[in-house]
Scaffold this active site. Sequence first.
Site, mmCIF file in Angstrom:
data_model
loop_
_atom_site.group_PDB
_atom_site.id
_atom_site.type_symbol
_atom_site.label_atom_id
_atom_site.label_comp_id
_atom_site.label_asym_id
_atom_site.label_seq_id
_atom_site.Cartn_x
_atom_site.Cartn_y
_atom_site.Cartn_z
ATOM 1 N N LEU A 62 0.860 -1.185 0.000
ATOM 2 C CA LEU A 62 0.000 0.000 0.000
ATOM 3 C C LEU A 62 0.895 1.233 0.000
ATOM 4 O O LEU A 62 1.923 1.261 0.675
ATOM 5 C CB LEU A 62 -0.893 0.037 1.246
ATOM 6 C CG LEU A 62 -2.009 -0.985 1.341
ATOM 7 C CD1 LEU A 62 -2.738 -0.830 2.669
ATOM 8 C CD2 LEU A 62 -2.982 -0.822 0.197
ATOM 9 N N ASP A 63 0.510 2.232 -0.749
ATOM 10 C CA ASP A 63 1.250 3.482 -0.806
ATOM 11 C C ASP A 63 1.347 4.088 0.597
ATOM 12 O O ASP A 63 0.397 3.993 1.375
ATOM 13 C CB ASP A 63 0.499 4.449 -1.742
ATOM 14 C CG ASP A 63 1.267 5.714 -1.993
ATOM 15 O OD1 ASP A 63 1.134 6.643 -1.184
ATOM 16 O OD2 ASP A 63 2.005 5.765 -2.995
ATOM 17 N N PRO A 64 2.481 4.725 0.947
ATOM 18 C CA PRO A 64 2.598 5.348 2.276
ATOM 19 C C PRO A 64 1.520 6.396 2.557
ATOM 20 O O PRO A 64 1.162 6.623 3.701
ATOM 21 C CB PRO A 64 3.985 5.985 2.257
ATOM 22 C CG PRO A 64 4.757 5.201 1.262
ATOM 23 C CD PRO A 64 3.758 4.782 0.212
ATOM 24 N N LEU A 65 0.981 7.025 1.504
ATOM 25 C CA LEU A 65 -0.071 8.028 1.709
ATOM 26 C C LEU A 65 -1.465 7.408 1.749
ATOM 27 O O LEU A 65 -2.447 8.118 1.902
ATOM 28 C CB LEU A 65 -0.005 9.092 0.607
ATOM 29 C CG LEU A 65 1.285 9.900 0.578
ATOM 30 C CD1 LEU A 65 1.249 10.935 -0.527
ATOM 31 C CD2 LEU A 65 1.521 10.583 1.921
#
Length: 111
Positions: A62-65
């Site tokens: 999952l993207d950090p954002l």
Amino acid sequence: VPVHRAEGLCAVYKPLDWTSNDVVSYIRGMLERDARNRGAKLAKRRSKSKTKKVKVGHGGTLDPLATGVLVLGIGSGTKDLQSYLSGSKKYSAGAQLGFETATLDMEQGKE
């Protein structure tokens, strides 16, 4: 003394600004502390010895954002992750209107 009390898959919430590997490292650290407190002999993380290791892996980055559910495999559950990734995925998104950020994403929060 067994390394894992239980093995398999679990779902955890990945918070904003954490990478998927941050979550894996955090959970692995918790499980290693638990195993050592119960008297299990563990190899160092990057050791090539035959001593037991705590195995933890994630089922997709999952993207950090992004926030959301991250599926983890623990022990023998790491082998089951690939079979779960072959299925379809469903994404949901939410939007909040009426504010602007300096970077146009949630990285710097609301102004």
